[in-house]
Design a protein around this motif. Structure first.
Motif, PDB file in Angstrom:
ATOM      1  N   ILE A   1      11.119   9.228   8.082  1.00 14.05           N
ATOM      2  CA  ILE A   1      11.990   8.907   6.939  1.00 14.05           C
ATOM      3  C   ILE A   1      12.349   7.427   6.964  1.00 14.05           C
ATOM      4  N   LYS A   2      12.173   6.783   5.817  1.00 23.02           N
ATOM      5  CA  LYS A   2      12.602   5.389   5.711  1.00 23.02           C
ATOM      6  C   LYS A   2      13.957   5.316   5.013  1.00 23.02           C
TER       7      LYS A   2
ATOM      8  N   LYS B   1       0.853  -1.188   0.000  1.00 25.67           N
ATOM      9  CA  LYS B   1       0.000   0.000   0.000  1.00 25.67           C
ATOM     10  C   LYS B   1       0.889   1.238   0.000  1.00 25.67           C
ATOM     11  N   SER B   2       1.472   1.489  -1.131  1.00 30.44           N
ATOM     12  CA  SER B   2       2.391   2.624  -1.200  1.00 30.44           C
ATOM     13  C   SER B   2       1.918   3.625  -2.244  1.00 30.44           C
ATOM     14  N   LEU B   3       2.390   4.826  -2.097  1.00 33.72           N
ATOM     15  CA  LEU B   3       2.030   5.903  -3.016  1.00 33.72           C
ATOM     16  C   LEU B   3       3.314   6.455  -3.601  1.00 33.72           C
ATOM     17  N   LYS B   4       3.318   6.631  -4.918  1.00 29.83           N
ATOM     18  CA  LYS B   4       4.504   7.187  -5.559  1.00 29.83           C
ATOM     19  C   LYS B   4       4.153   8.544  -6.175  1.00 29.83           C
ATOM     20  N   VAL B   5       4.800   9.560  -5.649  1.00 29.05           N
ATOM     21  CA  VAL B   5       4.477  10.932  -6.031  1.00 29.05           C
ATOM     22  C   VAL B   5       5.639  11.525  -6.816  1.00 29.05           C
ATOM     23  N   ARG B   6       5.328  12.209  -7.904  1.00 28.42           N
ATOM     24  CA  ARG B   6       6.409  12.856  -8.664  1.00 28.42           C
ATOM     25  C   ARG B   6       6.941  14.062  -7.894  1.00 28.42           C
ATOM     26  N   SER B   7       8.244  14.126  -7.802  1.00 26.97           N
ATOM     27  CA  SER B   7       8.898  15.322  -7.282  1.00 26.97           C
ATOM     28  C   SER B   7       9.596  15.959  -8.480  1.00 26.97           C
ATOM     29  N   TYR B   8       9.151  17.137  -8.893  1.00 29.92           N
ATOM     30  CA  TYR B   8       9.691  17.691 -10.135  1.00 29.92           C
ATOM     31  C   TYR B   8      11.027  18.399  -9.947  1.00 29.92           C
ATOM     32  N   ILE B   9      11.461  18.530  -8.710  1.00 29.94           N
ATOM     33  CA  ILE B   9      12.861  18.900  -8.461  1.00 29.94           C
ATOM     34  C   ILE B   9      13.418  17.885  -7.461  1.00 29.94           C
TER      35      ILE B   9
ATOM     36  N   THR C   1      11.966   8.207   0.482  1.00 24.37           N
ATOM     37  CA  THR C   1      10.927   7.270   0.919  1.00 24.37           C
ATOM     38  C   THR C   1      10.556   7.512   2.374  1.00 24.37           C
ATOM     39  N   LEU C   2       9.249   7.658   2.605  1.00 26.65           N
ATOM     40  CA  LEU C   2       8.733   7.862   3.962  1.00 26.65           C
ATOM     41  C   LEU C   2       7.883   6.657   4.346  1.00 26.65           C
ATOM     42  N   GLU C   3       7.827   6.357   5.632  1.00 26.08           N
ATOM     43  CA  GLU C   3       6.927   5.300   6.105  1.00 26.08           C
ATOM     44  C   GLU C   3       6.116   5.838   7.269  1.00 26.08           C
ATOM     45  N   ARG C   4       5.040   5.162   7.548  1.00 31.47           N
ATOM     46  CA  ARG C   4       4.114   5.618   8.585  1.00 31.47           C
ATOM     47  C   ARG C   4       4.823   5.773   9.927  1.00 31.47           C
ATOM     48  N   ASN C   5       4.531   6.850  10.637  1.00 32.07           N
ATOM     49  CA  ASN C   5       5.090   7.056  11.970  1.00 32.07           C
ATOM     50  C   ASN C   5       4.116   6.450  12.987  1.00 32.07           C
ATOM     51  N   PRO C   6       4.479   5.341  13.613  1.00 31.98           N
ATOM     52  CA  PRO C   6       3.519   4.683  14.516  1.00 31.98           C
ATOM     53  C   PRO C   6       3.165   5.552  15.726  1.00 31.98           C
ATOM     54  N   GLY C   7       4.029   6.512  16.037  1.00 36.51           N
ATOM     55  CA  GLY C   7       3.779   7.352  17.202  1.00 36.51           C
ATOM     56  C   GLY C   7       2.892   8.564  16.924  1.00 36.51           C
ATOM     57  N   TRP C   8       2.432   8.707  15.704  1.00 31.70           N
ATOM     58  CA  TRP C   8       1.620   9.876  15.337  1.00 31.70           C
ATOM     59  C   TRP C   8       0.210   9.751  15.945  1.00 31.70           C
ATOM     60  N   PRO C   9      -0.183  10.713  16.779  1.00 39.51           N
ATOM     61  CA  PRO C   9      -1.486  10.576  17.426  1.00 39.51           C
ATOM     62  C   PRO C   9      -2.658  11.098  16.597  1.00 39.51           C
ATOM     63  N   GLY C  10      -2.350  11.748  15.502  1.00 36.46           N
ATOM     64  CA  GLY C  10      -3.399  12.362  14.683  1.00 36.46           C
ATOM     65  C   GLY C  10      -4.082  11.370  13.767  1.00 36.46           C
ATOM     66  N   GLU C  11      -4.807  11.922  12.805  1.00 42.18           N
ATOM     67  CA  GLU C  11      -5.553  11.078  11.864  1.00 42.18           C
ATOM     68  C   GLU C  11      -4.601  10.182  11.081  1.00 42.18           C
ATOM     69  N   ARG C  12      -4.989   8.906  10.924  1.00 43.22           N
ATOM     70  CA  ARG C  12      -4.124   7.941  10.252  1.00 43.22           C
ATOM     71  C   ARG C  12      -4.092   8.240   8.744  1.00 43.22           C
ATOM     72  N   ALA C  13      -2.883   8.342   8.210  1.00 46.74           N
ATOM     73  CA  ALA C  13      -2.749   8.591   6.770  1.00 46.74           C
ATOM     74  C   ALA C  13      -3.113   7.329   5.994  1.00 46.74           C
ATOM     75  N   MET C  14      -3.529   7.515   4.751  1.00 45.43           N
ATOM     76  CA  MET C  14      -4.037   6.380   3.964  1.00 45.43           C
ATOM     77  C   MET C  14      -2.942   5.370   3.590  1.00 45.43           C
ATOM     78  N   PHE C  15      -1.757   5.880   3.288  1.00 41.53           N
ATOM     79  CA  PHE C  15      -0.718   4.982   2.755  1.00 41.53           C
ATOM     80  C   PHE C  15       0.340   4.630   3.801  1.00 41.53           C
ATOM     81  N   ASP C  16       0.792   3.364   3.752  1.00 41.32           N
ATOM     82  CA  ASP C  16       1.833   2.930   4.680  1.00 41.32           C
ATOM     83  C   ASP C  16       3.175   3.552   4.312  1.00 41.32           C
ATOM     84  N   GLU C  17       3.344   3.750   3.034  1.00 41.32           N
ATOM     85  CA  GLU C  17       4.649   4.228   2.567  1.00 41.32           C
ATOM     86  C   GLU C  17       4.431   5.239   1.446  1.00 41.32           C
ATOM     87  N   VAL C  18       5.238   6.264   1.427  1.00 44.36           N
ATOM     88  CA  VAL C  18       5.149   7.266   0.353  1.00 44.36           C
ATOM     89  C   VAL C  18       6.534   7.450  -0.253  1.00 44.36           C
TER      90      VAL C  18
END
Lengths: 314, 520
Positions: free
Chosen positions: B202-203, B35-43, B212-229
């Motif tokens: 940061i992963k 369940k990962s999301l790949k986003v274009r970074s144009y720079i 590459t980023l991965e979910r921060n298990p310690g985040w108390p806020g709303e859960r993001a949709m993707f496990d990895e970005v």
């Protein structure tokens, strides 16, 4: 031989120094202030002036070059103006990608091009020779970026056999090789044609030489003559060409790096020129020039090993 | 006769190889199964420190790692929402009270996110000695008072309207870890943030390749949709489009020119969001020296340029004509251009009055990209109808800037130019570049209007929305009346994305808030 190697190394150092001096002059002729690019549009003139002083950009050009040259002598290529990372480290993160691409691109070209040229020479005048000639010339004539675009379209977009962009995840060799297939194919196709034509021409020349006629007169098998005697000499110009080719591709495969969104030294230099990141341009070109000179030196040494006539002249 | 020389062994080997290739089948990226999301970074992200970041793709990463008190609300309207703050309130024009969420923890054992971190982050950018290019965002900041571990007051020296529209919701409002940053050499960082607290951590960082980023298990806020970005660096727009088609990107900002092509043939299981851009394109004329010093010549160009042809020819009809430098939907957007349509007879008359009845030769400086060159060529074709022979001269953007800033008079060579400036959602971000102080920097027309300058300064302190709107409209009227500007378009930002999620984009499509994506 030792004298020859020392002589070539001295020449190589002069070539690198000359290339650097020329490059240093050229990149400073291009208008554009790195300070205003790095600091962005909201930077005040004071901030720009302070940045220029910190980076030594306010000094006269010869002084800047002297400082750079002395730093290079100490092994310091400077720092990236954006990340402050040492330029040497930055180039070293990109160089393996360029080496792999250039190596694989030329590697498959050697595997196909040399036998193709050899086969054409042996079967001179046959329809297979003519067909090989047409294919070789076509491969040379089609610009590599066109090959890249069509390869991308057919094998990545339509057939989905290969990935379209990137270099694969670091540390996963198999995946990284998979990502190399299309870029290597694109940059290598023209080389297949070059090598085939070059080897064919060399082979034809050598097959008409006296020592080959003598070998035939002795009744040696044709296969033995071709592969043991003729081919060994016919590849000599190819080795020189490959030395130059490998050196050029280290920073010259920029189109493949852009089309396939791959990291590499060529793209690093291109991006750095656009953003006026002078330390990176100079450092990267210094390293690739050094490697270019090294490749041509190695090619000459291999030639000397393969050809006793060259050895005798040393 | 041709005789086949293939033997049994060769036949078997060839068949086996063919079978292996067929069995391997089409390439499928392994990531597609996770369940990962790949986003274009144009720079290529190079500076992940808000004090000196380089562009929007870096700010997209900041929001995942160290959000600010507030962030822009994704959607079609510009507005803000709480992020790391539970409340924020402007108690008077110079005081803003805030309270942080509890339980936001810094990585690396750096403790909880506190008001001290907020104070450190904002004052750090504002301090002149830190030489942040974004100091202007906090130019009105006096100090941040810490009233408790999680509460504080932002104290301004004077009223500052863009605080909520562009300072707090953008990178200048992101919070960094005081304890961790103070330990760093020079107290700033580039690619490796010393501590993070956001929905992701940061992963892996592969410089110039991917982030590459991965979910921060310690985040108390709303859960993001993707496990990895994965923020994948794809600088070339065509490569990005191809990568989307092959499944190697899930979200990609593309150039305007991709829209007609995509509307004809969309990649399967994907959607296109075309958002109006805040950026603005215009044709400018340098009014201090040379042929365009004569206002009648400038006005002749204003009457000769057919902006609609430019939009049809260079932007394939995707974008609308702009009426100034402030985009629709924002305070200060002008309802119409004074010169809305070309009038060739009037242009010829003005040229004759100026002593150029047969026109003249000139140059249109453009950036060296296909989009700019196309715009320049369509404009040149229009100008040719009144006898002005304009040659399109492509320049590297750095070269154009260098010419404009050249104290030795290089700016005199810049007669006409097609320019595009990007902007943030506050009108002051557009008007600031045309003040007298910017002559020799970004005011390439060398437009020197005193009334304009005064209005720009006054509008920064005007809280009455109607009055502020009128001020910005007047400023654009002054610009057009000077004859130095032909407003062309704001353009659009097309974002292509997979259809199994609803992306959270800024109203102009230029920012991607990956923590706020929703599943369809």
């Amino acid at each position: 031989m030792l004298f020859y190697v020392m002589n070539r190394l001295g020449l190589a150092a002069m070539i690198v120094a000359t290339a650097l001096a020329m490059l240093f002059g050229m990149i400073h002729i291009v208008p554009g202030d790195p300070a205003s690019i790095v600091l962005g549009p909201r930077a005040t003139p004071e901030m720009v002036a302070e940045y220029q002083a910190r980076m030594g950009l306010d000094k006269p050009l010869p002084m800047q070059f002297l400082v750079f040259f002395l730093n290079v002598m100490k092994g310091d290529l400077g720092r990236d103006v954006f990340t402050n990372q040492p330029v040497f480290d930055l180039v070293m993160t990109q160089l393996p990608h360029s080496l792999a691409l250039a190596g694989l691109g030329l590697g498959w070209a050697i595997l196909i091009g040399i036998p193709l040229g050899c086969f054409s020479a042996i079967k001179r005048g046959s329809w297979l020779d003519r067909l090989t000639g047409v294919i070789s010339v076509s491969a040379i004539a089609i610009p590599s970026f066109v090959v890249a675009l069509y390869a991308l379209l057919v094998f990545a977009v339509w057939l989905r056999w290969f990935p379209a962009i990137g270099a694969g995840k670091s540390g996963q060799i198999g995946e990284q090789l998979w990502y190399l297939v299309l870029p290597a194919f694109s940059i290598g196709l023209g080389w297949v044609g070059y090598l085939a034509r070059l080897v064919r021409a060399s082979m034809l020349e050598i097959l008409g030489d006296n020592h080959i006629r003598t070998a035939r007169a002795y009744g040696l098998p044709e296969r033995w003559i071709v592969y043991r005697y003729a081919l060994k000499l016919a590849v000599l110009p190819t080795v020189s060409l490959l030395g130059v080719g490998l050196g050029r591709l280290l920073s010259g495969a920029v189109f493949a790096e852009i089309v396939f969104a791959r990291p590499g030294v060529g793209k690093l230099v291109y991006d750095s020129v656009v953003s006026r990141n002078y330390p990176v341009v100079l450092g990267a070109v210094l390293i690739t020039t050094g490697l270019f000179v090294l490749c041509t030196l190695l090619a000459d040494l291999i030639n000397a090993m393969l050809d006793p006539r060259v050895r005798e002249k040393l | 006769m041709l005789k086949s020389r293939i033997n049994r062994r060769e036949f078997l080997a060839t068949t086996a190889l063919g079978g292996a290739i067929a069995a391997a089948g089409p390439y499928r990226p392994a990531e597609a199964q996770t369940k990962s999301l790949k986003v274009r970074s144009y720079i290529a992200p190079e500076r992940l420190d808000p004090i000196h970041y380089l562009g929007a793709p870096e700010a997209d990463i900041f929001d995942c790692l160290y959000p600010g008190l507030i962030s822009y609300k994704p959607g079609k309207e510009w507005g803000w929402q709480l992020d790391a703050a539970t409340s924020i309130e402007q108690v008077d024009p110079t005081h803003v009270k805030f309270e942080l969420k509890k339980g936001l923890g810094w990585s690396g054992g750096n403790g909880e996110v506190t008001a001290e971190d907020v104070k450190f982050s904002y004052e750090r950018i504002a301090k002149p000695e830190n030489k942040s290019p974004y100091r202007g965002d906090w130019e009105a900041l006096d100090r941040v008072d810490v009233t408790s571990s999680h509460t504080g007051v932002i104290v301004l020296k004077e009223p500052f309207i863009p605080l909520f529209s562009t300072t707090l919701p953008r990178a200048a409002g992101n919070i960094v870890c005081k304890k961790a940053v103070e330990k760093l050499d020079g107290q700033r960082f580039t690619l490796e943030p010393p501590a993070t607290f956001g929905a992701y951590k940061i992963k892996k960082i592969e410089p110039r390749v991917r982030f590459t980023l991965e979910r921060n298990p310690g985040w108390p806020g709303e859960r993001a949709m993707f496990d990895e970005v994965d923020f994948v660096v794809v600088t070339d727009a065509n490569a990005a489009e191809t990568a989307f088609a092959t499944g190697e990107l899930d979200v990609a900002l593309l150039p305007m020119t991709a829209v007609p092509r995509l509307r004809k043939a969309m990649p399967p299981k994907s959607k296109l969001v075309v958002s109006p851009s805040l950026a603005y394109w215009w044709l400018g004329m340098q009014m201090e020296d040379g042929i365009f010093k004569d206002k009648r010549v400038r006005q002749a160009v204003q009457y000769a340029v057919d902006a609609q042809s430019v939009l049809d020819g260079a932007f394939f009809g995707v974008a609308e004509r702009s009426t100034g430098i402030i985009a629709p939907g924002m305070i200060g957007h002008r309802p119409a251009n004074k010169i809305a349509k070309p009038d060739l007879d009037r242009a010829r008359k003005l040229l004759a009055e100026a002593g150029h009845p047969r026109g003249f030769k000139t140059e249109i400086g453009v950036r060296n990209s296909a989009e700019f060159i196309n715009v320049g060529q369509v404009i040149a074709a229009g100008l040719a109808q009144v006898g002005i022979q304009a040659e399109v001269a492509p320049f590297d953007s750095g070269v154009q800037k260098a010419m404009a800033s050249d104290k030795a008079g290089g700016w005199k060579k810049m007669q006409m130019h097609v320019v595009r400036f990007s902007m943030a959602p506050d009108p002051s971000w557009a008007t600031v570049w045309f003040t007298k102080e910017q002559i020799g920097e970004w005011n390439w027309e060398r437009f020197p209007d005193a009334e304009y300058n005064d209005l720009h300064k006054a509008a920064l302190r005007e809280y009455d929305a109607k009055k502020r709107h009128d001020m910005y409209v007047r400023m654009q009227d002054i610009m057009e009346d000077s004859g130095a500007y032909v407003f062309l378009t704001h353009g659009v930002n097309p974002v292509l994305h997979r259809d199994h999620f609803i992306p959270a984009l800024a109203p102009d499509g230029n920012r991607v808030y990956v923590t706020k994506f929703k599943s369809t």
